[in-house]
Design an enzyme around this catalytic site. Structure first.
Site: not given
Ligand code: PLP
Length: 394
Positions: A263, A36
């Site tokens: 800034y 993702k």
């Molecule tokens: C993002 C996600 C993962 C992966 O988690 P990590 O800690 O990055 O391995 C697993 N399960 C779900 C439901 C997630 O949303």
């Protein structure tokens, strides 16, 4: 605009990390590679391809769009969408052979108004239980019982049943154990309901690495596949960070004691100093929280001073370095290293918050790659790195 700022990504590290993780899991446990958020900022198609090469069984994404991008890019592995999609989007998911997350009977009620049947096809779903993260999923036995008649329908394939932990990365395991017990109870109930469920799963990276006993039928590996792991407790396998971030000194100057930098006059040296300007700013994803963090130039540490602006930041240099010198924000120079653990501690967040923030303005250079994923400076990098192919439009 041809900026000398780029991320270097080695998909081989991603594949190696997944192989190392698989090697420590009980035999037969399936591996879902979570790609993702554009592969945690590393490139979704590249991460998916590395996962395929490492033998991943499944891919995980957050949203329907992400799954459609993978399919459009030729990815054929099963893909689980980790959040529910709307019932009116189910036709799209069916057409692309995607696996859906479902959390409640109401969703099925809506779905059946649109689809009395799926024209001979089966809808593949994973049921999500909320055992304590408080994010998504059904929460009570009664909610599970209400789901059962919908799941029992012959055109619904219940491929999985899962939950997600809130504290798997924390040293104190009491809450994780509580969630695991709750999940075990729900598993029992689901088995008693007579629904055939193929995969039970609960572990993301931290839980899978720390407690292989929680691997069940499948683990969902995100952070660890990119080489991210909290410093404590230490990972049981070697994980290699797949991404490094580089830029170049654009200007170097001698600044007198009492003059201001950046800034809002946020930095004022109390001695004469060498200051370098780097073409990287918050519009590239290097947030203002990185103020005070270190970068490497000529193998030495240099601190980010003053407020980070949209397109540039300033470094306090150890000496009169030369414009054009390489600046490394993440990664190694000689014996020195800026690690994800160091930066994550600096921003008080996870490493993936750093890589997912990197924007399209930062070109991605892939090790051994034929292409560069950046909309406008491909030509420049092709020249710079003798990269042969053009970019993929995306
Ligand atoms: C993002 C996600 C993962 C992966 O988690 P990590 O800690 O990055 O391995 C697993 N399960 C779900 C439901 C997630 O949303």
């Amino acid at each position: 605009m041809l900026r000398e700022t780029w991320a270097e990504i080695d998909p081989g590290c991603i594949a190696d990390n997944l192989r190392a993780i698989r090697g420590m899991l009980p035999a037969g446990v399936k591996l879902m590679a979570v790609v993702k958020a554009n592969g945690y900022g590393h490139g979704d198609l590249e991460a998916a391809e590395a996962a395929r090469q490492a033998g991943a069984d499944y891919l995980g994404v957050a949203f329907l769009e992400e799954a459609l991008r993978l399919r459009a890019g030729g990815v054929e592995l099963p893909i689980l969408i980790l959040t529910p999609i709307r019932p009116d989007q189910v036709e799209l998911a069916l057409a692309r052979d995607l696996t859906l997350t479902v959390t409640g009977a109401d969703w099925f009620r809506e779905l059946r108004k649109r689809h009395a049947s799926f024209a001979g096809r089966k809808l593949r779903v994973h049921v999500k239980a909320d055992t304590g993260l408080g994010r998504i999923g059904f929460r009570t036995m009664a909610e599970w019982d209400a789901l059962v008649p919908w799941l029992a329908s012959p055109d619904i394939d219940v491929d999985g049943f899962y939950t997600h932990f809130a504290t798997a990365g924390q040293v104190d395991t009491a809450y994780l154990e509580r969630q695991a017990r709750r999940f075990a109870k729900l598993m029992e109930r689901s088995k008693a309901s007579g629904i055939a469920i193929r995969h039970y799963h609960c572990a993301g990276s931290a839980a899978a690495l720390r407690f292989p006993g929680l691997a069940l039928d499948m683990v969902r590996i995100g952070a660890a596949m990119y080489g991210f792991h909290p410093a404590r407790p230490a990972p049981p396998v070697e994980l290699k960070p797949a991404l490094s971030l580089h830029s170049t000194l654009m200007q170097v100057k001698r600044v007198r004691r009492g003059e201001y930098i950046g800034y809002d006059n946020a930095y004022r040296p109390d001695a004469d100093e060498w200051i370098g300007t780097v073409p990287l700013g918050y519009a590239d994803g290097w947030s203002q929280r990185m103020q005070g963090a270190a970068a490497l130039v000529r193998g030495q540490r240099a601190q980010v001073v003053g407020k980070i602006s949209m397109d540039q930041l300033m470094l306090r240099l150890p000496g009169p370095f030369t414009p054009g010198d390489r600046v490394t924000l993440i990664g190694r120079q000689g014996g020195e290293r800026i690690s994800f653990a160091e930066l994550a501690a600096h921003i008080d967040g996870p490493a993936q918050a750093i890589t997912t923030a990197l924007t399209e303005r930062v070109a991605k250079m892939y090790a051994n790659a034929k292409e560069v994923r950046c909309p406008w400076n491909n030509a420049y990098f092709q020249q710079l790195r003798r990269v042969s192919d053009g970019s993929r439009a995306d």
